[in-house]
Structure formats: structure tokens, C-alpha cells
Motif scaffolding. Sequence first.
Motif, short mmCIF file in Angstrom:
data_model
loop_
_atom_site.label_atom_id
_atom_site.label_comp_id
_atom_site.label_asym_id
_atom_site.label_seq_id
_atom_site.Cartn_x
_atom_site.Cartn_y
_atom_site.Cartn_z
N PHE A 33 -4.42 4.74 12.11
CA PHE A 33 -3.42 5.24 11.17
C PHE A 33 -2.10 4.52 11.43
CE2 PHE A 33 -0.02 8.16 9.86
CZ PHE A 33 -0.40 8.37 8.54
N GLY A 34 -1.43 4.12 10.36
CA GLY A 34 -0.17 3.42 10.56
C GLY A 34 0.58 3.19 9.26
N MET A 35 1.46 2.17 9.29
CA MET A 35 2.30 1.86 8.14
C MET A 35 2.29 0.35 7.88
SD MET A 35 5.60 4.35 8.61
CE MET A 35 6.02 4.17 6.88
N LEU A 36 2.41 0.00 6.61
CA LEU A 36 2.51 -1.39 6.18
C LEU A 36 3.91 -1.65 5.62
CD1 LEU A 36 -0.78 -2.10 4.18
CD2 LEU A 36 -0.12 -3.11 6.36
N ARG A 37 4.46 -2.79 5.96
CA ARG A 37 5.70 -3.23 5.31
C ARG A 37 5.42 -4.54 4.58
NH1 ARG A 37 10.22 -6.19 5.00
NH2 ARG A 37 12.19 -5.09 4.59
N SER A 38 5.64 -4.55 3.29
CA SER A 38 5.34 -5.71 2.47
C SER A 38 6.24 -6.89 2.85
CB SER A 38 5.53 -5.37 1.00
OG SER A 38 5.40 -6.53 0.20
N LEU A 39 5.64 -8.08 2.87
CA LEU A 39 6.38 -9.32 3.11
C LEU A 39 6.32 -10.21 1.88
CD1 LEU A 39 5.11 -10.17 6.71
CD2 LEU A 39 7.22 -9.02 6.06
N ARG A 40 6.14 -9.61 0.72
CA ARG A 40 5.96 -10.37 -0.50
C ARG A 40 7.23 -11.14 -0.86
NH1 ARG A 40 7.47 -5.30 -2.37
NH2 ARG A 40 8.87 -5.28 -4.18
N ASN A 41 7.02 -12.22 -1.58
CA ASN A 41 8.13 -13.03 -2.07
C ASN A 41 8.40 -12.79 -3.55
OD1 ASN A 41 8.57 -14.36 0.39
ND2 ASN A 41 6.88 -15.77 -0.02
N SER A 42 7.35 -12.35 -4.25
CA SER A 42 7.48 -12.19 -5.70
C SER A 42 8.23 -10.90 -6.04
CB SER A 42 6.09 -12.16 -6.34
OG SER A 42 6.20 -11.87 -7.72
N LYS A 43 9.26 -11.03 -6.86
CA LYS A 43 10.01 -9.85 -7.32
C LYS A 43 9.32 -9.16 -8.48
CE LYS A 43 14.50 -11.75 -5.93
NZ LYS A 43 15.86 -12.12 -6.38
N ASP A 44 8.28 -9.83 -9.00
CA ASP A 44 7.56 -9.26 -10.14
C ASP A 44 6.47 -8.27 -9.72
OD1 ASP A 44 9.05 -10.86 -11.83
OD2 ASP A 44 7.64 -12.53 -11.70
N GLU A 45 6.20 -8.18 -8.44
CA GLU A 45 5.17 -7.25 -8.00
C GLU A 45 5.61 -5.82 -8.26
OE1 GLU A 45 2.84 -5.97 -3.90
OE2 GLU A 45 3.94 -7.85 -4.01
N LYS A 46 4.74 -5.06 -8.87
CA LYS A 46 5.06 -3.68 -9.22
C LYS A 46 5.06 -2.79 -8.00
CE LYS A 46 2.96 -4.20 -13.79
NZ LYS A 46 1.89 -3.72 -14.70
N PRO A 47 5.90 -1.75 -7.96
CA PRO A 47 5.88 -0.80 -6.85
C PRO A 47 4.50 -0.16 -6.73
CG PRO A 47 7.82 -0.48 -8.20
CD PRO A 47 6.95 -1.45 -8.94
N LYS A 80 -0.65 -7.64 -0.07
CA LYS A 80 -1.51 -8.71 0.45
C LYS A 80 -0.87 -9.41 1.63
CE LYS A 80 -4.26 -12.67 -1.02
NZ LYS A 80 -4.66 -13.54 -2.14
N ARG A 81 0.45 -9.59 1.59
CA ARG A 81 1.18 -10.18 2.72
C ARG A 81 2.05 -9.08 3.30
NH1 ARG A 81 4.82 -13.70 2.05
NH2 ARG A 81 4.37 -14.93 3.90
N ALA A 82 1.72 -8.65 4.53
CA ALA A 82 2.42 -7.51 5.10
C ALA A 82 2.31 -7.52 6.62
CB ALA A 82 1.85 -6.20 4.54
N ILE A 83 3.15 -6.72 7.25
CA ILE A 83 3.06 -6.48 8.68
C ILE A 83 2.66 -5.02 8.87
CG2 ILE A 83 5.55 -5.97 8.85
CD1 ILE A 83 5.42 -7.17 11.69
N GLU A 84 1.73 -4.79 9.78
CA GLU A 84 1.18 -3.45 9.99
C GLU A 84 1.53 -2.94 11.39
OE1 GLU A 84 -3.20 -1.68 10.99
OE2 GLU A 84 -3.08 -3.05 9.29
N PHE A 85 1.98 -1.69 11.46
CA PHE A 85 2.22 -1.00 12.72
C PHE A 85 1.26 0.19 12.75
CE2 PHE A 85 6.16 -2.80 11.10
CZ PHE A 85 6.58 -3.61 12.16
N SER A 86 0.41 0.27 13.78
CA SER A 86 -0.63 1.31 13.74
C SER A 86 -1.03 1.76 15.14
CB SER A 86 -1.87 0.80 12.99
OG SER A 86 -2.42 -0.32 13.66
#
Length: 219
Positions: free
Chosen positions: A174-188, A193-199
Motif C-alpha cells: 500500500f502506498g502513494m504515487l506522485r505523477s512525473l508527467r510532462n504533458s499538461k494535457d493529461e486529464k486529472p 505512467k511516469r511516476a514515483i511510488e512510496f509504499s
Amino acid sequence: MKLLLFAIFLVFLSVSSVGETIVTDAMRKSAEEKTSKFKLPDRYSLIGLSLYSEDTDAMVGSGIGLRLRGFGLQFNNRFGLEGFLDFAPKLDTSSIEDVSDIDLSGKDVELKTKRSSYASLVGTLTHAMNERWSLIGKVGYCRYSSKFHVFFKDDLLFPRRLVKDSGSGAVVSFGMLRSLRNSKDEKPGEFRKRAIEFSLTKMFGDAGPMSINVRLRGI
């Protein structure tokens, strides 16, 4: 009369040819539509580090473990599948005598440990909290393997003994993902797909340790 029959025959061939072309085009269009509807799931890679505390039952030492490059499949914004291989830190040789089945008392021996390995296949559930952060839970199957060598210095015939163990159990994370996306068009709420995970991960079974993890995915 022959000329009329010949003209009718040519008309028949033309109509047949046009009909075949229409049917062929319709079949091709139908196949293309079916193909366009089928979409392969998003894929990503996994790599990272884990922090373990010493666990003699699990044959795991205290320190940093490694997660070699694994894979991930994301079927939609919530559900996915991951497979990966973890290597825990070596257990300190001073702790092995407490868990070894070999009688080491009164013998001149040298112990060499190896990293315990954990191969896992898990399903994932992701829940977006905002544009950057998501909760992620995982549950699945784990196969572990642990071993070490005992060198008997006074035994010239069989100086080395291999002690190993393997088994399987469940794995939960169990943990959390923080998005590392570059595209501003990605919907909330879209899949990260590109992220850092703490778990926090717990592997169950006869040799199941607990670890704190930092993972990079899609890098």
C-alpha cells in the motif's frame, strides 16, 4: 442474337466484379473497425530500492535491497498488473547460527550469506486524489528463495555445505504515487505512467519480510 448474349454476359461479369469489390471493402472495413477497438494496455517499467530491518526467520539482513527492472500493465485508470524481482540485503553471519539446521558448535567454520530473492506477480488498484497524487494498493503472489554457504575448514572432503530454502506466499503493498508527467494535457485521474511510488510492502509465508519502498516507474 449472339451479340445480345455476349453483351448480357459482359454486364453480368461487371455486376459480379462490383459486388465482390463492395463485399471485400465491407469485410475489410469491418476488420479494421474491430482492430481499432482492440487496444493494448499501457505498459511501463519498474525499478527501485527497499529498506529492510533484520529478520532471521526470513533470512533478511538490515539495510538496502534492490528491485530489478520489472514490468507493469495498466488496463484502465484503476486496474493493472505488475511483475518484479526483489533482492533483500544479506543477513549478518553472526545471526545465521540461530537459524541454521547444521550443528556448528565446536567447529571451525566460515559463513557466507547471499541475498534472499522474491519474485512477485500482483494486481494493482489505483485511486486518484488529485492531478499529481494517487493511492495505490497491490495484492498477489510471491515466490521466495534464500540460501547461504557454510565452509568447514577442517573438512577436506566436503568443505562446503549449501543451506537453502524456498517457498511461496502472498504479498500485499500500500502506498502513494506522485505523477512525473510532462504533458499538461493529461486529464486529472488518468493513469500515472511516469511516476514515483512510496509504499510499504509485506510478504507473507515462512520467509516473508516487510520493507519500505521507493520505486520509479516509466523511467
